[in-house]
Motif scaffolding. Structure first.
Motif, mmCIF file in Angstrom:
data_model
loop_
_atom_site.group_PDB
_atom_site.id
_atom_site.type_symbol
_atom_site.label_atom_id
_atom_site.label_comp_id
_atom_site.label_asym_id
_atom_site.label_seq_id
_atom_site.Cartn_x
_atom_site.Cartn_y
_atom_site.Cartn_z
ATOM 1 N N MET A 1 54.041 13.328 35.306
ATOM 2 C CA MET A 1 52.756 12.695 35.196
ATOM 3 C C MET A 1 52.568 12.033 33.620
ATOM 4 S SD MET A 1 50.509 15.299 36.913
ATOM 5 C CE MET A 1 49.060 15.570 37.390
ATOM 6 N N GLU A 2 53.160 11.165 33.925
ATOM 7 C CA GLU A 2 53.149 10.273 32.613
ATOM 8 C C GLU A 2 52.098 9.344 32.288
ATOM 9 O OE1 GLU A 2 56.824 8.587 31.853
ATOM 10 O OE2 GLU A 2 57.909 10.069 32.406
ATOM 11 N N GLY A 3 51.416 8.968 33.413
ATOM 12 C CA GLY A 3 50.387 8.134 33.448
ATOM 13 C C GLY A 3 49.181 8.577 33.261
ATOM 14 N N VAL A 4 49.127 9.912 33.153
ATOM 15 C CA VAL A 4 47.740 10.717 33.026
ATOM 16 C C VAL A 4 47.212 10.721 31.793
ATOM 17 C CG1 VAL A 4 46.529 12.873 33.702
ATOM 18 C CG2 VAL A 4 48.528 12.043 35.185
ATOM 19 N N ILE A 5 46.140 10.522 31.433
ATOM 20 C CA ILE A 5 45.615 10.601 30.027
ATOM 21 C C ILE A 5 44.841 11.643 29.826
ATOM 22 C CG2 ILE A 5 43.994 9.258 28.480
ATOM 23 C CD1 ILE A 5 44.661 6.717 29.749
ATOM 24 N N ASP A 6 45.175 12.544 28.804
ATOM 25 C CA ASP A 6 44.364 13.670 28.490
ATOM 26 C C ASP A 6 43.057 13.558 27.648
ATOM 27 O OD1 ASP A 6 43.825 16.157 28.056
ATOM 28 O OD2 ASP A 6 45.410 16.652 26.572
ATOM 29 N N TYR A 7 42.060 13.377 28.468
ATOM 30 C CA TYR A 7 41.016 12.733 27.816
ATOM 31 C C TYR A 7 40.347 14.195 26.867
ATOM 32 C CZ TYR A 7 40.616 8.829 30.607
ATOM 33 O OH TYR A 7 40.884 7.724 31.494
ATOM 34 N N GLY A 8 40.475 15.244 27.172
ATOM 35 C CA GLY A 8 40.141 16.362 26.183
ATOM 36 C C GLY A 8 41.017 16.401 24.780
ATOM 37 N N ALA A 9 42.088 15.916 24.864
ATOM 38 C CA ALA A 9 42.827 15.845 23.481
ATOM 39 C C ALA A 9 42.286 14.651 22.993
ATOM 40 C CB ALA A 9 44.340 15.939 23.814
ATOM 41 N N MET A 14 39.197 12.242 18.294
ATOM 42 C CA MET A 14 38.001 11.415 18.208
ATOM 43 C C MET A 14 37.091 12.133 17.330
ATOM 44 S SD MET A 14 37.316 8.306 18.087
ATOM 45 C CE MET A 14 37.254 7.130 19.465
ATOM 46 N N ASP A 15 36.647 13.364 17.913
ATOM 47 C CA ASP A 15 35.666 14.264 17.174
ATOM 48 C C ASP A 15 36.042 14.599 15.705
ATOM 49 O OD1 ASP A 15 33.935 14.099 19.077
ATOM 50 O OD2 ASP A 15 34.525 16.139 19.777
ATOM 51 N N ALA A 16 37.670 14.831 15.434
ATOM 52 C CA ALA A 16 38.217 15.390 14.372
ATOM 53 C C ALA A 16 38.133 13.789 13.130
ATOM 54 C CB ALA A 16 39.648 15.801 14.308
ATOM 55 N N LEU A 17 38.401 12.766 13.842
ATOM 56 C CA LEU A 17 38.473 11.510 13.067
ATOM 57 C C LEU A 17 36.901 11.356 12.568
ATOM 58 C CD1 LEU A 17 39.929 9.269 11.973
ATOM 59 C CD2 LEU A 17 39.268 8.113 14.068
ATOM 60 N N GLN A 18 35.968 11.502 13.547
ATOM 61 C CA GLN A 18 34.424 11.412 13.020
ATOM 62 C C GLN A 18 34.178 12.251 12.075
ATOM 63 O OE1 GLN A 18 31.960 11.626 16.691
ATOM 64 N NE2 GLN A 18 32.140 9.592 17.099
ATOM 65 N N LEU A 19 34.590 13.557 12.339
ATOM 66 C CA LEU A 19 34.317 14.537 11.153
ATOM 67 C C LEU A 19 34.890 14.105 10.001
ATOM 68 C CD1 LEU A 19 32.679 17.317 10.571
ATOM 69 C CD2 LEU A 19 34.942 18.506 11.238
ATOM 70 N N ALA A 20 35.995 13.803 9.913
ATOM 71 C CA ALA A 20 36.696 13.365 8.548
ATOM 72 C C ALA A 20 36.030 12.213 7.968
ATOM 73 C CB ALA A 20 38.041 12.949 8.791
ATOM 74 N N GLY A 21 35.357 11.148 8.718
ATOM 75 C CA GLY A 21 34.652 10.084 8.415
ATOM 76 C C GLY A 21 33.404 10.603 7.741
ATOM 77 N N LEU A 22 32.737 11.310 8.536
ATOM 78 C CA LEU A 22 31.533 11.829 7.962
ATOM 79 C C LEU A 22 31.533 12.794 6.653
ATOM 80 C CD1 LEU A 22 29.447 13.072 11.005
ATOM 81 C CD2 LEU A 22 29.036 11.305 9.770
ATOM 82 N N GLY A 23 32.524 13.490 6.492
ATOM 83 C CA GLY A 23 32.871 14.269 5.223
ATOM 84 C C GLY A 23 33.207 13.111 4.307
ATOM 85 N N MET A 24 34.087 12.158 4.515
ATOM 86 C CA MET A 24 34.193 10.931 3.233
ATOM 87 C C MET A 24 32.918 10.331 3.014
ATOM 88 S SD MET A 24 38.267 9.566 4.135
ATOM 89 C CE MET A 24 37.619 8.622 5.240
ATOM 90 N N LEU A 25 32.294 10.156 4.051
ATOM 91 C CA LEU A 25 30.832 9.375 3.937
ATOM 92 C C LEU A 25 30.191 10.024 3.078
ATOM 93 C CD1 LEU A 25 29.257 6.529 4.510
ATOM 94 C CD2 LEU A 25 28.333 7.951 6.430
ATOM 95 N N GLY A 26 29.966 11.523 3.191
ATOM 96 C CA GLY A 26 29.160 12.422 2.333
ATOM 97 C C GLY A 26 29.627 12.334 0.882
#
Length: 127
Positions: A1-9, A14-26
């Protein structure tokens, strides 16, 4: 199942990247606000220091004027030599006054004797 995208990961990253961005913005906001606070504090200290320097400058100018007046008045004050000459003249005047007092007493005594003589003489003529 190579064509399946793991939306949870993908959502996790994406949440981790947003959290890091918010931390840097703060962090950035904190540093900017701290810099603004420091700049404001420095400006306030500069203003108060300038006001203090102006007050000190005005005080120094006032003291300089007073010293100039005092120095000009001290220039006309008599010296020890001048006072010595004044004391010598006072002593001379005092001696002259003593001499005149003695002469006036002598004259008063002579007038008293003349008056007494005349009184006795006029009293002797009537006898």
């Amino acid at each position: 199942m190579e064509g399946v995208i793991d939306y949870g990961a993908m959502r996790f990253w994406m949440d981790a990247l947003q959290l890091a961005g918010l931390g840097m913005l703060g962090l950035y906001t904190h540093l900017v606000q701290k810099s603004k606070a420091n700049t404001a504090a420095i400006a306030d200290v500069d203003t108060r220091a300038s006001d203090g320097i102006d007050r000190v400058r005005d005080r120094v100018i006032s003291v300089e004027r007073r010293v100039d007046v005092a120095e000009s008045q001290l220039a006309s004050v008599p010296t020890h030599h001048d006072l010595g000459r004044v004391y010598e003249r006072l002593n001379t005047v005092s001696q002259d006054m003593r001499q005149m007092t003695g002469e006036v007493r002598s004259i008063a005594h002579q007038l008293s004797m003349i008056s007494e003589y005349l009184l006795q003489r006029s009293g002797g003529d009537s006898k």
